[in-house]
Design a protein around this motif. Structure first.
Motif, PDB file in Angstrom:
ATOM      1  N   SER A   1      72.381  27.181  25.515  1.00 38.93           N
ATOM      2  CA  SER A   1      72.911  25.814  25.403  1.00 38.93           C
ATOM      3  C   SER A   1      74.439  25.782  25.373  1.00 38.93           C
ATOM      4  CB  SER A   1      72.335  25.128  24.156  1.00 38.93           C
ATOM      5  OG  SER A   1      72.615  25.874  22.991  1.00 38.93           O
ATOM      6  N   ASP A   2      75.055  26.656  24.568  1.00 39.80           N
ATOM      7  CA  ASP A   2      76.520  26.601  24.512  1.00 39.80           C
ATOM      8  C   ASP A   2      77.152  27.223  25.757  1.00 39.80           C
ATOM      9  OD1 ASP A   2      75.743  29.128  23.663  1.00 39.80           O
ATOM     10  OD2 ASP A   2      77.335  29.303  22.170  1.00 39.80           O
ATOM     11  N   GLY A   3      76.476  28.196  26.356  1.00 40.70           N
ATOM     12  CA  GLY A   3      76.980  28.803  27.590  1.00 40.70           C
ATOM     13  C   GLY A   3      77.012  27.809  28.743  1.00 40.70           C
ATOM     14  N   VAL A   4      76.005  26.945  28.801  1.00 38.61           N
ATOM     15  CA  VAL A   4      75.967  25.902  29.829  1.00 38.61           C
ATOM     16  C   VAL A   4      77.140  24.945  29.622  1.00 38.61           C
ATOM     17  CG1 VAL A   4      74.665  23.891  30.632  1.00 38.61           C
ATOM     18  CG2 VAL A   4      73.487  26.068  30.241  1.00 38.61           C
ATOM     19  N   ARG A   5      77.362  24.554  28.359  1.00 38.43           N
ATOM     20  CA  ARG A   5      78.462  23.623  28.061  1.00 38.43           C
ATOM     21  C   ARG A   5      79.818  24.231  28.417  1.00 38.43           C
ATOM     22  NH1 ARG A   5      81.190  23.556  23.486  1.00 38.43           N
ATOM     23  NH2 ARG A   5      79.522  24.583  22.350  1.00 38.43           N
TER      24      ARG A   5
ATOM     25  N   GLY B   1      51.812  36.206   8.681  1.00 39.32           N
ATOM     26  CA  GLY B   1      51.410  34.917   8.101  1.00 39.32           C
ATOM     27  C   GLY B   1      52.571  34.150   7.498  1.00 39.32           C
ATOM     28  N   ILE B   2      53.732  34.212   8.157  1.00 35.46           N
ATOM     29  CA  ILE B   2      54.951  33.575   7.633  1.00 35.46           C
ATOM     30  C   ILE B   2      55.300  32.350   8.476  1.00 35.46           C
ATOM     31  CG2 ILE B   2      57.459  33.868   7.389  1.00 35.46           C
ATOM     32  CD1 ILE B   2      56.913  36.832   6.725  1.00 35.46           C
ATOM     33  N   GLU B   3      55.563  31.222   7.785  1.00 32.38           N
ATOM     34  CA  GLU B   3      56.086  30.034   8.454  1.00 32.38           C
ATOM     35  C   GLU B   3      57.592  29.984   8.235  1.00 32.38           C
ATOM     36  OE1 GLU B   3      53.822  26.737   6.952  1.00 32.38           O
ATOM     37  OE2 GLU B   3      52.084  27.239   8.192  1.00 32.38           O
ATOM     38  N   SER B   4      58.335  29.577   9.247  1.00 35.05           N
ATOM     39  CA  SER B   4      59.791  29.665   9.200  1.00 35.05           C
ATOM     40  C   SER B   4      60.404  28.393   9.768  1.00 35.05           C
ATOM     41  CB  SER B   4      60.249  30.878  10.013  1.00 35.05           C
ATOM     42  OG  SER B   4      59.869  30.716  11.381  1.00 35.05           O
ATOM     43  N   THR B   5      61.729  28.352   9.782  1.00 34.89           N
ATOM     44  CA  THR B   5      62.449  27.160  10.255  1.00 34.89           C
ATOM     45  C   THR B   5      63.284  27.515  11.473  1.00 34.89           C
ATOM     46  OG1 THR B   5      62.520  26.199   8.044  1.00 34.89           O
ATOM     47  CG2 THR B   5      64.185  25.434   9.616  1.00 34.89           C
ATOM     48  N   TRP B   6      63.185  26.672  12.502  1.00 34.22           N
ATOM     49  CA  TRP B   6      63.907  26.903  13.756  1.00 34.22           C
ATOM     50  C   TRP B   6      64.859  25.755  14.025  1.00 34.22           C
ATOM     51  CZ3 TRP B   6      62.890  31.069  17.327  1.00 34.22           C
ATOM     52  CH2 TRP B   6      62.006  32.027  16.798  1.00 34.22           C
ATOM     53  N   PHE B   7      66.152  26.063  14.068  1.00 35.51           N
ATOM     54  CA  PHE B   7      67.176  25.082  14.421  1.00 35.51           C
ATOM     55  C   PHE B   7      67.366  25.160  15.930  1.00 35.51           C
ATOM     56  CE2 PHE B   7      67.832  26.016   9.962  1.00 35.51           C
ATOM     57  CZ  PHE B   7      68.035  24.757   9.424  1.00 35.51           C
ATOM     58  N   VAL B   8      66.937  24.100  16.619  1.00 31.21           N
ATOM     59  CA  VAL B   8      66.810  24.161  18.081  1.00 31.21           C
ATOM     60  C   VAL B   8      67.691  23.095  18.746  1.00 31.21           C
ATOM     61  CG1 VAL B   8      65.184  24.062  19.997  1.00 31.21           C
ATOM     62  CG2 VAL B   8      64.425  24.944  17.782  1.00 31.21           C
ATOM     63  N   PRO B   9      68.733  23.519  19.476  1.00 35.77           N
ATOM     64  CA  PRO B   9      69.509  22.535  20.248  1.00 35.77           C
ATOM     65  C   PRO B   9      68.598  21.807  21.238  1.00 35.77           C
ATOM     66  CG  PRO B   9      70.645  24.663  20.209  1.00 35.77           C
ATOM     67  CD  PRO B   9      69.263  24.881  19.638  1.00 35.77           C
ATOM     68  N   GLY B  10      68.920  20.548  21.532  1.00 34.53           N
ATOM     69  CA  GLY B  10      68.106  19.782  22.474  1.00 34.53           C
ATOM     70  C   GLY B  10      67.946  20.491  23.806  1.00 34.53           C
ATOM     71  N   HIS B  11      69.021  21.138  24.269  1.00 31.46           N
ATOM     72  CA  HIS B  11      68.944  21.833  25.556  1.00 31.46           C
ATOM     73  C   HIS B  11      67.911  22.954  25.517  1.00 31.46           C
ATOM     74  CE1 HIS B  11      70.091  24.796  28.670  1.00 31.46           C
ATOM     75  NE2 HIS B  11      70.371  23.726  29.394  1.00 31.46           N
ATOM     76  N   SER B  12      67.861  23.723  24.435  1.00 30.72           N
ATOM     77  CA  SER B  12      66.856  24.792  24.308  1.00 30.72           C
ATOM     78  C   SER B  12      65.447  24.198  24.248  1.00 30.72           C
ATOM     79  CB  SER B  12      67.091  25.622  23.041  1.00 30.72           C
ATOM     80  OG  SER B  12      68.357  26.228  23.046  1.00 30.72           O
ATOM     81  N   LEU B  13      65.329  23.080  23.518  1.00 22.06           N
ATOM     82  CA  LEU B  13      64.025  22.441  23.333  1.00 22.06           C
ATOM     83  C   LEU B  13      63.388  22.097  24.676  1.00 22.06           C
ATOM     84  CD1 LEU B  13      62.318  21.090  20.859  1.00 22.06           C
ATOM     85  CD2 LEU B  13      63.254  18.959  21.775  1.00 22.06           C
ATOM     86  N   VAL B  14      64.190  21.508  25.592  1.00 20.96           N
ATOM     87  CA  VAL B  14      63.615  21.032  26.859  1.00 20.96           C
ATOM     88  C   VAL B  14      63.673  22.082  27.964  1.00 20.96           C
ATOM     89  CG1 VAL B  14      64.130  18.632  26.292  1.00 20.96           C
ATOM     90  CG2 VAL B  14      65.772  19.935  27.635  1.00 20.96           C
TER      91      VAL B  14
ATOM     92  N   HIS C   1      74.767  22.657  21.628  1.00 24.04           N
ATOM     93  CA  HIS C   1      75.428  23.501  20.623  1.00 24.04           C
ATOM     94  C   HIS C   1      76.898  23.089  20.486  1.00 24.04           C
ATOM     95  CE1 HIS C   1      76.337  27.318  18.431  1.00 24.04           C
ATOM     96  NE2 HIS C   1      75.057  27.278  18.147  1.00 24.04           N
ATOM     97  N   GLU C   2      77.109  21.752  20.323  1.00 28.16           N
ATOM     98  CA  GLU C   2      78.466  21.222  20.222  1.00 28.16           C
ATOM     99  C   GLU C   2      79.171  21.695  18.952  1.00 28.16           C
ATOM    100  OE1 GLU C   2      75.723  19.451  20.719  1.00 28.16           O
ATOM    101  OE2 GLU C   2      75.969  18.410  22.635  1.00 28.16           O
ATOM    102  N   ASP C   3      80.479  21.811  19.038  1.00 26.97           N
ATOM    103  CA  ASP C   3      81.309  22.042  17.862  1.00 26.97           C
ATOM    104  C   ASP C   3      81.623  20.660  17.278  1.00 26.97           C
ATOM    105  OD1 ASP C   3      83.430  22.330  16.094  1.00 26.97           O
ATOM    106  OD2 ASP C   3      84.314  23.996  17.216  1.00 26.97           O
TER     107      ASP C   3
ATOM    108  N   HIS D   1      72.965  37.321  28.569  1.00 33.41           N
ATOM    109  CA  HIS D   1      72.945  37.801  27.177  1.00 33.41           C
ATOM    110  C   HIS D   1      72.229  36.777  26.293  1.00 33.41           C
ATOM    111  CE1 HIS D   1      75.000  37.694  23.147  1.00 33.41           C
ATOM    112  NE2 HIS D   1      74.548  38.931  23.134  1.00 33.41           N
ATOM    113  N   ALA D   2      72.529  35.497  26.535  1.00 33.51           N
ATOM    114  CA  ALA D   2      71.899  34.435  25.742  1.00 33.51           C
ATOM    115  C   ALA D   2      70.434  34.240  26.121  1.00 33.51           C
ATOM    116  CB  ALA D   2      72.672  33.130  25.932  1.00 33.51           C
ATOM    117  N   GLU D   3      70.114  34.464  27.398  1.00 32.97           N
ATOM    118  CA  GLU D   3      68.739  34.233  27.876  1.00 32.97           C
ATOM    119  C   GLU D   3      67.770  35.265  27.305  1.00 32.97           C
ATOM    120  OE1 GLU D   3      68.485  33.947  32.165  1.00 32.97           O
ATOM    121  OE2 GLU D   3      66.295  33.910  32.090  1.00 32.97           O
TER     122      GLU D   3
END
Ligand SMILES: [Zn+2]
Length: 275
Positions: free
Chosen positions: A18-22, A52-65, A88-90, A32-34
């Motif tokens: 996402s940030d590499g595209v931007r 058996g672990i549930e976790s949290t994923w912070f996903v930029p919109g670009h990665s999501l789609v 992945h905006e600053d 490297h990012a892919e």
């Protein structure tokens, strides 16, 4: 249910390209990012499923789609989706209107994907403008995970702190937004990836030592605490670093009363988040 002595939250920032595209990165930097979506994500999800672990994923919109198979696999594994910008905006470089727009678009896309509005936000690069977290609260998020004024105790975010070299500091008021603090030593990236002023490529055992000592200290001295790790699939997904993740999980399992939880559930269990 008895209270866990300690909760561990494994969190993953699914930055992908996402940030590499931007930024218009070169093919090599994009590749490297892919590695994250292609190799890292399936590897990590396999380990979490086995444990058996549930976790949290912070996903930029670009990665999501852009990587729908990853999104589907993350959701199928029972993991939490949380916001992390679109490209992945600053956020320290965005106007208030731009920040509002990115927050709303990413929130809505995550809500559509997951079938429920996301509770969490983490600023890309952990970079914020002074007013960003007020906008995050206004956009309906229940927690942020970008600040460092604590370690294992979530706390309420203040809005409107004023700092002056003439008049000193005037603290703002706490809002409803909860902070789940982060720190560089508990992030895989500064250890393992080259960047400005650092070589990266740390020895895995050194990182494992830091992470397990944080765990042991919290287990002994901070009952009821929440230990939060930040990882990136393109980084921790490399084989020698997956060993660190596996050994860290084993170290946590070896201590009595340690549970792994998604951040939203860990905060709900502490009465800090309601839906
Ligand atoms: Zn990120």
């Amino acid at each position: 249910m008895t209270e866990p002595r300690l909760t561990v939250a494994l969190t993953f920032d699914h930055d992908a390209i996402s940030d590499g595209v931007r930024r218009g990165d070169s093919p090599v930097k994009l590749s490297h990012a892919e590695f994250g979506p292609r190799v890292g994500v399936p590897r990590i999800l396999d380990v979490l499923a086995r444990e058996g672990i549930e976790s949290t994923w912070f996903v930029p919109g670009h990665s999501l789609v852009t990587f729908p198979d990853n999104t589907a696999a993350i959701l199928a594994g029972g993991h939490e989706l949380a916001a992390h910008g679109w490209y992945h905006e600053d956020f320290s470089e965005l106007s208030r209107d731009e920040a509002r727009d990115v927050l709303a678009r990413s929130r809505d896309a995550l809500a559509t994907a997951a079938g429920a509005a996301p509770s969490g936000f983490r600023a890309p690069y952990w970079a914020l403008a002074p007013g960003t977290l007020a906008l995050v609260e206004e956009a309906g998020f229940g927690y942020d995970s970008s600040l460092m004024a604590g370690d294992v105790r979530p706390y309420r975010v203040r809005h409107g702190d004023r700092h002056s070299v003439v008049d000193g500091t005037t603290w703002g008021a706490e809002g409803t937004l909860i902070e789940v603090p982060v720190y560089w030593a508990l992030d895989d990236w500064p250890h393992f990836e080259p960047g400005p002023g650092r070589s990266g490529l740390a020895t895995p055992s050194a990182v494992l030592e830091i992470w397990t000592e944080e765990l042991r200290w919290a287990w002994e001295h901070e009952p009821g605490g929440l230990v939060t790790l930040t990882m990136h699939p393109e980084c921790i997904g490399r084989a020698h670093r997956m060993v660190v993740l596996e050994r860290f999980i084993a170290a946590a399992r070896s201590l009595d009363g340690v549970e792994f939880a998604r951040l939203d559930r860990a905060l709900e269990a502490r009465g800090l988040l309601s839906r």
